[in-house]
Enzyme design. Sequence first.
Site, PDB file in Angstrom:
ATOM      1  N   ARG A  86       1.121  -0.804   0.177  1.00 10.35           N
ATOM      2  CA  ARG A  86      -0.406  -0.084   0.267  1.00 10.35           C
ATOM      3  C   ARG A  86       0.675   1.502   0.018  1.00 10.35           C
ATOM      4  NH1 ARG A  86      -5.440   1.211   3.940  1.00 10.35           N
ATOM      5  NH2 ARG A  86      -6.282  -0.590   1.566  1.00 10.35           N
TER       6      ARG A  86
ATOM      7  N   GLN B  75      -9.684  -3.799  -4.316  1.00 12.54           N
ATOM      8  CA  GLN B  75     -10.960  -4.150  -3.977  1.00 12.54           C
ATOM      9  C   GLN B  75     -12.184  -4.172  -4.455  1.00 12.54           C
ATOM     10  OE1 GLN B  75     -12.195  -1.920  -0.766  1.00 12.54           O
ATOM     11  NE2 GLN B  75     -13.540  -2.703  -1.736  1.00 12.54           N
TER      12      GLN B  75
ATOM     13  N   ASP C  57     -17.544   6.444  -2.390  1.00 16.42           N
ATOM     14  CA  ASP C  57     -16.205   6.418  -1.240  1.00 16.42           C
ATOM     15  C   ASP C  57     -16.276   7.888  -0.717  1.00 16.42           C
ATOM     16  OD1 ASP C  57     -13.661   5.571  -0.384  1.00 16.42           O
ATOM     17  OD2 ASP C  57     -12.998   6.160  -1.980  1.00 16.42           O
TER      18      ASP C  57
ATOM     19  N   CYS D   1     -16.325   1.304   0.060  1.00 20.19           N
ATOM     20  CA  CYS D   1     -15.062   0.242   0.015  1.00 20.19           C
ATOM     21  C   CYS D   1     -14.651   0.628   1.516  1.00 20.19           C
ATOM     22  CB  CYS D   1     -14.129   0.912  -0.498  1.00 20.19           C
ATOM     23  SG  CYS D   1     -13.744   2.461  -0.478  1.00 20.19           S
TER      24      CYS D   1
ATOM     25  N   ARG E 250     -13.511  -9.090   0.696  1.00 24.69           N
ATOM     26  CA  ARG E 250     -12.376  -8.928  -0.277  1.00 24.69           C
ATOM     27  C   ARG E 250     -11.086  -9.718   0.863  1.00 24.69           C
ATOM     28  NH1 ARG E 250     -10.134  -3.447   1.188  1.00 24.69           N
ATOM     29  NH2 ARG E 250      -8.459  -4.597  -0.095  1.00 24.69           N
TER      30      ARG E 250
HETATM   31  N1   CP Z   1     -11.141  -0.759   1.905  1.00 26.41           N
HETATM   32  C1   CP Z   1     -10.022  -0.533   2.790  1.00 26.41           C
HETATM   33  O1   CP Z   1      -9.679  -0.589   1.783  1.00 26.41           O
HETATM   34  O2   CP Z   1      -9.901  -0.343   3.124  1.00 26.41           O
HETATM   35  P1   CP Z   1      -8.819  -0.234   4.495  1.00 26.41           P
HETATM   36  O3   CP Z   1      -7.955   1.035   4.409  1.00 26.41           O
HETATM   37  O4   CP Z   1      -8.808  -0.272   6.278  1.00 26.41           O
HETATM   38  O5   CP Z   1      -7.317  -1.120   4.645  1.00 26.41           O
HETATM   39  N1  NVA Z   2     -10.029   6.099  -2.142  1.00 30.83           N
HETATM   40  C1  NVA Z   2      -9.845   5.769  -0.292  1.00 30.83           C
HETATM   41  C2  NVA Z   2      -9.825   4.274  -0.505  1.00 30.83           C
HETATM   42  C3  NVA Z   2      -9.708   3.589   1.142  1.00 30.83           C
HETATM   43  C4  NVA Z   2      -9.645   2.452   0.748  1.00 30.83           C
HETATM   44  C5  NVA Z   2      -8.211   6.514   0.193  1.00 30.83           C
HETATM   45  O1  NVA Z   2      -7.633   5.826  -0.847  1.00 30.83           O
HETATM   46  O2  NVA Z   2      -7.879   7.084   0.832  1.00 30.83           O
END
Ligand code: CP
Ligand code: NVA
Length: 309
Positions: free
Chosen positions: A102, A132, A224, A264, A292
């Site tokens: 991430r 996602q 979102d 999400c 997920r």
């Molecule tokens: N939807 C999602 O990716 O949640 P987190 O940011 O908690 O992993």
């Molecule tokens: N668009 C949001 C998604 C979180 C799961 C972000 O990037 O923070």
Amino acid sequence: MRHLVSLNDFTGDEIRHMLEESIRLKKLRRENALAPLPGKPCLALIFEKSSMRTRVSFDVAIHDLGGYSIYLSRQDINLGSRESFKDAALVLSRYVNCVAARTFEQNTVEELARYSDVPVINALSDMYHPCQALADILTALERFGTLKGVKLAFIGDGNNVARSLAVICAKLGMDYAIASPDGYELDEPSLKLAKSYAAKSGSRIEQVRAPGDAASGARVLYTDTWVSMGQEKETEKRLKDFKGYCIDSALLKAAAPDAIVMHCLPAHRGLEITDEVMDGPQSVVLDEAENRLHAQRAVLKLLLSDWRS
Ligand code: CP
Ligand code: NVA
């Protein structure tokens, strides 16, 4: 060896295969009949940003497959600053069997994939959130039994989640409409790319202004956050600019009668979605969150073993 840096690299048939595998493994898990992968695989979880769902579901998924995970926060490894992405990827490849990352920038996950000798999975970047999107479309498939011609309406920011959904919908023959305020649309190259996939799959991709226009005829109504991770400085402006882009009961009525509502998560109740809709009978946000786990277990299994086995 395959990486999952975005769904652009996969054909519609390959994505369908991931979804079918998710359903198969979900059933096996419920029957307590999941076969472990050989060799006790180790998954490195590199997280530059916060996470609950992604981190926990990857951790559980790799355990389900007989493996284990190691969590590495930004503080732990300081990716790209303490050493290059190349060196980090080459060294990690000697220790672990797979990497889920991430990252703030899509380029980081792509650089890791470029130099890694083991599969790299995008666990969210500024551009994409492919895991996602897989879980979301798995949820729609379970609900409707088919995807072809199903319309998904995304209400809000043309962000990482919206972009991954555009890719997956276009590749699978689903119609996709996104309604965003001025200045927050999906970027032109992403829209053009999705439209090129849609031309092949026979679906329709649209960017519109009014939420009602996107919602019309939609069987999946999606939203979102208005402020993604890394955009915190823009919060005040965004909260003003996104006024009117909330999924509430009135907007839900504009969608198809059997429409389901997705988010999400994490959600900001009262901003992009009302309590009433989020907790209402058409909301499937918890199924999505559960999926997920099932989608990522399938992704791990496919990337860690022979793709077709
Ligand atoms: N939807 C999602 O990716 O949640 P987190 O940011 O908690 O992993
Ligand atoms: N668009 C949001 C998604 C979180 C799961 C972000 O990037 O923070």
